[in-house]
Structure formats: structure tokens, C-alpha cells
Design a protein around this motif. Structure first.
Motif, PDB file in Angstrom:
ATOM      1  N   PRO A   1      67.730 -13.463  80.775  1.00 48.48           N
ATOM      2  CA  PRO A   1      67.378 -14.880  79.945  1.00 48.48           C
ATOM      3  C   PRO A   1      68.682 -15.526  79.076  1.00 48.48           C
ATOM      4  CG  PRO A   1      66.754 -12.124  78.198  1.00 48.48           C
ATOM      5  CD  PRO A   1      67.192 -12.625  80.502  1.00 48.48           C
ATOM      6  N   ILE A   2      68.375 -15.804  78.961  1.00 53.25           N
ATOM      7  CA  ILE A   2      69.486 -16.724  78.278  1.00 53.25           C
ATOM      8  C   ILE A   2      69.535 -16.739  76.472  1.00 53.25           C
ATOM      9  CG2 ILE A   2      70.329 -18.712  78.160  1.00 53.25           C
ATOM     10  CD1 ILE A   2      69.221 -20.304  80.125  1.00 53.25           C
ATOM     11  N   HIS A   3      68.308 -16.340  75.994  1.00 59.97           N
ATOM     12  CA  HIS A   3      67.469 -16.026  74.750  1.00 59.97           C
ATOM     13  C   HIS A   3      66.772 -15.283  74.209  1.00 59.97           C
ATOM     14  CE1 HIS A   3      71.485 -18.480  73.317  1.00 59.97           C
ATOM     15  NE2 HIS A   3      71.315 -19.669  74.085  1.00 59.97           N
ATOM     16  N   TYR A   4      66.502 -14.862  73.825  1.00 59.96           N
ATOM     17  CA  TYR A   4      65.720 -13.980  73.588  1.00 59.96           C
ATOM     18  C   TYR A   4      65.235 -13.220  72.061  1.00 59.96           C
ATOM     19  CZ  TYR A   4      66.661  -9.173  73.704  1.00 59.96           C
ATOM     20  OH  TYR A   4      67.595  -8.327  74.296  1.00 59.96           O
ATOM     21  N   SER A   5      63.891 -13.612  71.457  1.00 54.51           N
ATOM     22  CA  SER A   5      63.735 -13.191  70.097  1.00 54.51           C
ATOM     23  C   SER A   5      62.645 -13.247  69.735  1.00 54.51           C
ATOM     24  CB  SER A   5      64.455 -14.201  68.794  1.00 54.51           C
ATOM     25  OG  SER A   5      64.397 -13.300  67.799  1.00 54.51           O
ATOM     26  N   ARG A   6      62.127 -11.983  68.837  1.00 54.48           N
ATOM     27  CA  ARG A   6      60.801 -11.800  68.358  1.00 54.48           C
ATOM     28  C   ARG A   6      59.972 -12.701  67.791  1.00 54.48           C
ATOM     29  NH1 ARG A   6      58.580  -7.832  63.496  1.00 54.48           N
ATOM     30  NH2 ARG A   6      60.335  -8.837  63.001  1.00 54.48           N
ATOM     31  N   LEU A   7      59.050 -13.115  67.860  1.00 55.48           N
ATOM     32  CA  LEU A   7      58.038 -14.052  67.248  1.00 55.48           C
ATOM     33  C   LEU A   7      58.049 -13.482  66.330  1.00 55.48           C
ATOM     34  CD1 LEU A   7      56.223 -15.591  70.122  1.00 55.48           C
ATOM     35  CD2 LEU A   7      58.088 -17.300  68.975  1.00 55.48           C
ATOM     36  N   THR A   8      57.966 -14.146  64.640  1.00 50.08           N
ATOM     37  CA  THR A   8      57.075 -14.619  63.580  1.00 50.08           C
ATOM     38  C   THR A   8      57.127 -15.533  63.101  1.00 50.08           C
ATOM     39  OG1 THR A   8      59.552 -14.431  62.232  1.00 50.08           O
ATOM     40  CG2 THR A   8      59.020 -12.266  63.559  1.00 50.08           C
TER      41      THR A   8
END
Length: 308
Positions: free
Chosen positions: A21-28
Motif C-alpha cells: 500500500p501507498i497509505h493505509y489507516s483505520r477507518l473511524t
């Protein structure tokens, strides 16, 4: 007589290669009144390089959580959010958009038996009496279009509007006139009020302005107001129509800010230089001066202000 052994044919199938992935983060989602301000949707937003360019995906979906309830599966590709094409957004803009949006409508592309299928998922999340979030409405529409799905969705889904930080005005005063007197929007660092004294550091504000990626409702300009004497706080109007000062860090907000966050107020023009300051999450509530003690409050009959 010669004999030959039967030949064994070895087939080599190509493995599907997934790029890192280029970026990833938890969805909130952000609910100021909830027990946990940032409520997990039960999945992650991933940005990946594909053969068709950079795309967004929802992955690591947790069974039983909100995204799973809405029928979303890991590796569904995100196409639109609340009817807005997202290919032109950067990762932070999209992540913050989802964080401050409710209800949420995802248009996704899912590969089924090698073919793409469009699915629509809708979530309307509310806060219960115990300050915990729950899904007030969940909708899942398979192999359809957003236009068709909207006719089946029994709730209003707001348009997605994204803002980018543009500029800042320093040392702005906000004035309203009542019964022949001028009153200035002021703060002592704990409460917000209108004062007849125009004092630097008490009545001065830094005004953070934003450019539109998509246009908001006509005549509204989102702003964040920071008192020059207390630059670690900003003026906030929450969903209970309560006006207050909240913690503020300039570095957090100079990249991209999304409406729906309670730190927003909207500068809504009336005529000429006059305007109202409106709550961004409770439409129709404006800052006004209380007749009892000059406290600044949010009401449906707000004070007409001017800047100086």
C-alpha cells in the motif's frame, strides 16, 4: 519394443501480485459526544497502485462491526463516497471526509467470478443513551447503481464536501450592534461573550479560511476561529447548540479540514459585509448575544456581524 512413460504436464498458474500500500489507516467516524470520540467502523482504508492507477480499497473488515453489517467485504474497491468521485482526492482528504460524515454511502466495486459488480452500502450511525454508537440504519444494495439505490434508501444522504486550507486572516474583530451599542465577540480563555470593550488579545481572532474542492451550499464559507490571546483553542459549536472553546493545534488543520467536525463554523453572508456565524453541524443555529448576561450562545435568531 520400446515403451514410454506417460508424460506429466505441470501447469504453472500466475499468482496475483498485490502491491504494497501507498497509505493505509483505520477507518473511524468522529462523534464528540460519544464515549470514544473516534468510533471505529471496523476496517481500514488502503491506497494502492494498480494497473489503472492509484485506487482506494476497504480492507481488514472486522466481522460484526459497522462495515461488515453494511455488507462490505475486504478488498472492495471504493468508487464514490456520498455520490462524489474520489479519484481526485488525496488519502488524507478522503480519510477525514469519511471521519466527519454521517450518514455514509459507499459505492464499491467487487470482483465476483472474475467480473466487476457494483454494490452500494449505507450506514447511519447514532449515539445511544449510554454514549455508545449504534447503527440506526444499514443498507446494502447488490448489482445496482447509486441512482437506483437512492430511490430505495429511506434516509437523506448528504453530499460529500471537501475543503483545503487556503489562508488565514490575523487579528480580526467580530462586531454586532444592539440597542445603539457595539458589542465585540470576546473570550477570556474559558467562556465566550460579547463585550463593549474592543481589547486586543481578548476580542481579536485569527480566522482560518478554506478553499472548496466541491462547492458548499451557496453563501457559506467554512472558517475556524482562534482567539489571538489563546491560540491553543478554537471556537466550537457542537451538536447540542453549545458554544465553547476546544483544544486546537494549527499543524493538525493546515493540510485538509472536512465539514462535519464540530470545530467548524460557517460564515454565511447576508448582504454586503454583514454575515452570520453558523454552526456547521446544526444548520440554522447562529452565534448571538444573550440578552441576560452578554454570553455568546447559539440560537436560531443569530446576531448579524461585521468584521474589522
Amino acid at each position: 519394443m520400446s515403451s514410454c512413460l506417460p508424460c506429466r504436464v505441470i501447469s504453472r498458474s500466475k499468482k496475483k501480485v498485490t502491491m504494497p500500500p501507498i497509505h493505509y489507516s483505520r477507518l473511524t467516524v468522529d462523534y464528540p459526544n460519544a464515549r470514544d470520540t473516534f468510533t471505529s467502523l471496523g476496517g481500514h482504508l488502503f491506497q494502492r497502485e494498480t494497473r489503472d492507477g492509484v485506487k482506494f480499497f476497504i480492507e481488514r473488515v472486522v466481522n460484526g462491526n459497522f462495515l461488515h453489517q453494511a455488507g462490505i467485504k475486504s478488498n472492495d474497491r471504493l468508487v464514490t463516497v456520498n455520490d462524489r468521485e474520489i479519484d481526485g482526492l488525496n488519502f488524507d482528504q478522503l480519510l477525514d471526509s469519511i471521519r466527519c460524515l454521517n450518514p455514509i454511502m459507499f459505492e464499491l466495486e467487487r470482483t465476483v467470478d472474475g467480473s466487476p459488480v457494483t454494490v452500494i452500502s449505507v450506514l447511519d450511525i447514532s449515539i445511544g443513551d449510554d454514549n455508545n454508537p449504534f447503527a440506526r440504519f444499514v443498507g446494502f444494495y447488490y448489482n445496482t447503481t447509486p441512482e437506483t439505490a437512492r430511490d430505495l434508501i429511506p434516509i437523506d444522504v448528504p453530499a460529500l464536501v471537501v475543503y483545503k486550507y487556503e489562508s488565514m486572516d490575523h487579528n480580526v474583530y467580530f462586531k454586532t450592534t444592539s440597542v445603539g451599542k457595539d458589542y465585540w465577540l470576546s473570550t477570556d480563555g474559558s467562556k465566550v461573550f460579547f463585550s463593549t470593550d474592543k481589547l486586543p488579545g481578548t476580542s481579536q481572532w485569527n480566522k482560518y479560511k478554506y478553499a472548496y474542492v466541491t462547492q458548499p451550499k451557496f453563501g457559506k464559507e467554512p472558517v475556524i476561529l482562534v482567539p489571538t490571546g489563546h491560540t491553543d483553542h478554537c471556537l466550537a459549536a457542537n451538536s447540542d447548540e453549545i458554544l465553547k472553546l476546544e483544544s486546537f493545534d494549527q499543524n493538525t488543520y493546515v493540510k485538509a479540514i472536512i465539514p462535519g467536525n464540530e470545530r467548524f463554523l460557517c460564515r454565511q453572508g447576508t448582504s454586503g459585509a454583514d454575515f452570520f456565524l453558523e454552526s456547521s453541524i446544526t444548520e440554522g443555529y447562529f452565534i448571538t448575544r444573550s440578552d441576560d448576561d452578554d454570553t455568546a450562545v447559539m440560537t436560531t435568531s443569530g446576531s448579524i456581524l461585521t468584521e474589522s
